[in-house]
Structure formats: C-alpha cells, structure tokens
Design a protein around this motif. Structure first.
Motif, PDB file in Angstrom:
ATOM      1  N   ALA A 221     -13.877  12.992 -37.559  1.00  0.00           N
ATOM      2  CA  ALA A 221     -14.753  12.523 -36.316  1.00  0.00           C
ATOM      3  C   ALA A 221     -13.917  11.560 -35.501  1.00  0.00           C
ATOM      4  CB  ALA A 221     -16.048  11.651 -37.102  1.00  0.00           C
ATOM      5  N   LYS A 222     -13.002  10.935 -36.142  1.00  0.00           N
ATOM      6  CA  LYS A 222     -11.994   9.884 -35.410  1.00  0.00           C
ATOM      7  C   LYS A 222     -11.254  10.527 -34.595  1.00  0.00           C
ATOM      8  CE  LYS A 222      -9.356   5.984 -35.207  1.00  0.00           C
ATOM      9  NZ  LYS A 222      -8.834   6.241 -33.939  1.00  0.00           N
ATOM     10  N   ARG A 223     -10.786  11.929 -35.029  1.00  0.00           N
ATOM     11  CA  ARG A 223     -10.117  12.622 -33.843  1.00  0.00           C
ATOM     12  C   ARG A 223     -10.757  12.894 -32.625  1.00  0.00           C
ATOM     13  NH1 ARG A 223      -8.131  15.382 -38.561  1.00  0.00           N
ATOM     14  NH2 ARG A 223      -9.375  17.045 -38.034  1.00  0.00           N
ATOM     15  N   TYR A 224     -11.957  13.184 -32.856  1.00  0.00           N
ATOM     16  CA  TYR A 224     -12.758  13.759 -31.835  1.00  0.00           C
ATOM     17  C   TYR A 224     -13.199  12.452 -30.857  1.00  0.00           C
ATOM     18  CZ  TYR A 224     -13.100  18.659 -32.946  1.00  0.00           C
ATOM     19  OH  TYR A 224     -12.573  19.707 -33.160  1.00  0.00           O
ATOM     20  N   ALA A 225     -13.428  11.304 -31.535  1.00  0.00           N
ATOM     21  CA  ALA A 225     -13.454   9.988 -30.825  1.00  0.00           C
ATOM     22  C   ALA A 225     -12.306   9.735 -29.923  1.00  0.00           C
ATOM     23  CB  ALA A 225     -13.926   9.012 -31.904  1.00  0.00           C
ATOM     24  N   ASP A 226     -11.192   9.905 -30.639  1.00  0.00           N
ATOM     25  CA  ASP A 226      -9.993   9.725 -29.717  1.00  0.00           C
ATOM     26  C   ASP A 226      -9.730  10.505 -28.571  1.00  0.00           C
ATOM     27  OD1 ASP A 226      -9.376   7.629 -31.396  1.00  0.00           O
ATOM     28  OD2 ASP A 226      -7.947   8.868 -32.605  1.00  0.00           O
ATOM     29  N   LYS A 227     -10.597  11.475 -28.568  1.00  0.00           N
ATOM     30  CA  LYS A 227     -10.497  12.762 -27.317  1.00  0.00           C
ATOM     31  C   LYS A 227     -11.362  12.439 -26.377  1.00  0.00           C
ATOM     32  CE  LYS A 227      -8.867  16.842 -30.043  1.00  0.00           C
ATOM     33  NZ  LYS A 227      -7.774  17.368 -29.347  1.00  0.00           N
ATOM     34  N   GLY A 228     -12.579  11.527 -26.789  1.00  0.00           N
ATOM     35  CA  GLY A 228     -13.502  11.143 -25.771  1.00  0.00           C
ATOM     36  C   GLY A 228     -14.875  11.595 -25.910  1.00  0.00           C
ATOM     37  N   PHE A 229     -14.950  12.204 -27.028  1.00  0.00           N
ATOM     38  CA  PHE A 229     -16.399  12.469 -27.446  1.00  0.00           C
ATOM     39  C   PHE A 229     -17.249  11.456 -27.585  1.00  0.00           C
ATOM     40  CE2 PHE A 229     -14.332  16.395 -28.031  1.00  0.00           C
ATOM     41  CZ  PHE A 229     -15.415  17.432 -28.017  1.00  0.00           C
ATOM     42  N   ASN A 230     -18.605  11.771 -27.056  1.00  0.00           N
ATOM     43  CA  ASN A 230     -19.449  10.458 -26.812  1.00  0.00           C
ATOM     44  C   ASN A 230     -20.612  10.335 -28.063  1.00  0.00           C
ATOM     45  OD1 ASN A 230     -19.495  11.885 -23.854  1.00  0.00           O
ATOM     46  ND2 ASN A 230     -18.862   9.758 -24.025  1.00  0.00           N
TER      47      ASN A 230
END
Ligand code: 3PY
Length: 255
Positions: A221-230
């Motif tokens: 989840a943190k990796r996708y947060a860093d990619k800009g997922f909302n």
C-alpha cells in the motif's frame, strides 16, 4: 456528508481503506474504528448478503467513515439495493465496456442524470441530521462516488474513455493479471501487469479522476501511495484476523 469525497476534494493524501469480507456490524465497527478512511463492503467475493450489507453500511457511516459497496455484478437492481442501504460509493467489478460504465452511472443517479428510483427512506436515516426528501434528492447525486474496476482486457483497452465517466477507476490486480494473461504468482507481478497498472493510473490522472488499487498489506500500500494512487485498500478483515492470530501464536510458543 461523504468523508471519502471530502478527502478527495480537500486533502492531497491517499485515502486508505480496508476490505470487509466477513458479515457482521461488529466487524464493520472494528474496521471503521481502525483509522481507515473507508470500508469496502464486499458483496462480490465477501460472505456478505443483502441483509448483512444493510447492517454493515449504516454501522460504518455512523462512525464517520465512508461505506463503499462492491456489488456482486453490474446489475441495476444491485446498485439500487446498495445505495438504498446508504452506501457513499458504489464499486462495480469486472466491467468491460464504456456502455457498462454508462449503465452503472445511470443506475446510480436520480433523474435527470440517471434512472435511479426512489422509494426507500432507509438511506436518508444514515445522515445526521436526517435530510428532507427534497434535500436528499438534491445531495444524493452530488455526494455519491461512482467507481468501476479495471480488471479485464477490454476495460484496459478502453480505460482512457472510461476514466472521465466515473469518480474513481479502481484496479483489481488479481483479476487484471488473470485476464491479460499475466496472473500474480506467489505475490510476484509480471512487468506487463505493472505496465497495465501504470497505464490505468495515467488515464485517471489525465482525466482528473482518482485511481484506486487493491493491496495485500501495508508495504505494498505504501509503494502505491508513493506512486500517486488516491484510494488504496490496505488489507482485508479475513487475512488480518488470520495473520494476527498467527503472530500471537508465534509469540505464545516463544518462537
Ligand atoms: C482483484 O485483485 O482482482 C480484486 O478485485 C480484489 O478483490
């Protein structure tokens, strides 16, 4: 009020959520009190029937957290039941075409934008203070979040046309992997699946819409947060419960 919509419009952080697969208002309350911004009531693959959905959704909303319902299939009557239970958003799985997405929006919105029928005061009871009939009709279309899952080859092929039509395009990585010929194996994702995920995120950003994704744990989840997922689903009740017991047993056994 729709707390998830408020995060989308007023904050720049990702909205973290949890997937409810097990029935029961107590489970809903535990999840809603966990600090999650939204709870997905999963009527597609979760063990949650219509009656359980009608208990889960108000229990989550009462705690100031957004209940979103994943309907079992894209059928107007399922959209109607979910919204009448008071869902703040609706997620349709396995959509394929632009027409599917238009059908979802038509089913989810009251006239003139759509064809949703009115007949249930139940959804109105979930608001505090309870709106009048006119107030409810005025705000229902505006506050609702429409979401579709991009997890088929056809939906991926049309994602740039689909994204402008809804509030959130939400990736189901497992189905997407299966459907484009690159299943996730032992947690490993093929580069072509990663590329498809990037394409979906880009389509959302270009359309000025939100992009969501299902994850199997905090690190992912943190990796996708860093990619800009909302909108990120961090974990499911089912796996969390098992993992927590396994961890406690390890400690209890002195390992
Ligand atoms: C998927 O990963 O396919 C999902 O829809 C998550 O349940």
């Amino acid at each position: 009020a729709n707390p998830l919509k408020q995060i989308f419009t007023q904050e720049s952080r990702p909205a973290m959520g949890v997937w409810q697969m097990l029935p029961g208002a107590n489970i809903s309350r535990i999840l809603a009190r966990s600090g999650a911004d939204w709870v997905m009531v999963d009527c597609e693959h979760g063990n949650i029937d219509d009656a359980a959905m009608h208990e889960a959704v108000p229990a989550i909303a009462a705690l100031g957290v957004s209940p979103i319902v994943r309907i079992p299939d894209l059928q107007p009557w399922m959209v109607k039941r979910a919204l009448d239970s008071g869902a703040h958003g609706i997620l349709a799985p396995l959509i394929r075409t632009v027409e599917d997405v238009q059908n979802l929006v038509t089913a989810a919105k009251f006239p003139p934008e759509g064809k949703r029928g009115f007949g249930s005061p139940i959804a109105m009871q979930n608001f505090n203070p309870i709106p009048t009939f006119t107030e409810y009709l005025q705000q229902a279309n505006e506050s609702l979040l429409t979401m579709v899952q991009i997890e088929t080859q056809e939906a991926l092929d049309s994602v740039e046309e689909i994204a402008p039509l809804v509030d959130v395009i939400f990736i189901g990585p497992f189905d997407l992997g299966n459907n484009i010929g690159h299943p996730i194996i032992e947690g490993k994702m093929d580069p072509e699946l990663d590329e498809a995920i990037e394409r979906i995120l880009k389509a959302a950003v270009t359309a000025g819409k939100k992009c969501g994704i299902f994850c199997t744990g905090g690190e992912q989840a943190k990796r996708y947060a860093d990619k800009g997922f909302n909108m990120i689903s961090v974990a499911t009740d089912y796996t969390l419960l098992g993992a927590a017991m396994a961890d406690s047993l390890t400690i209890a056994h002195g390992q």
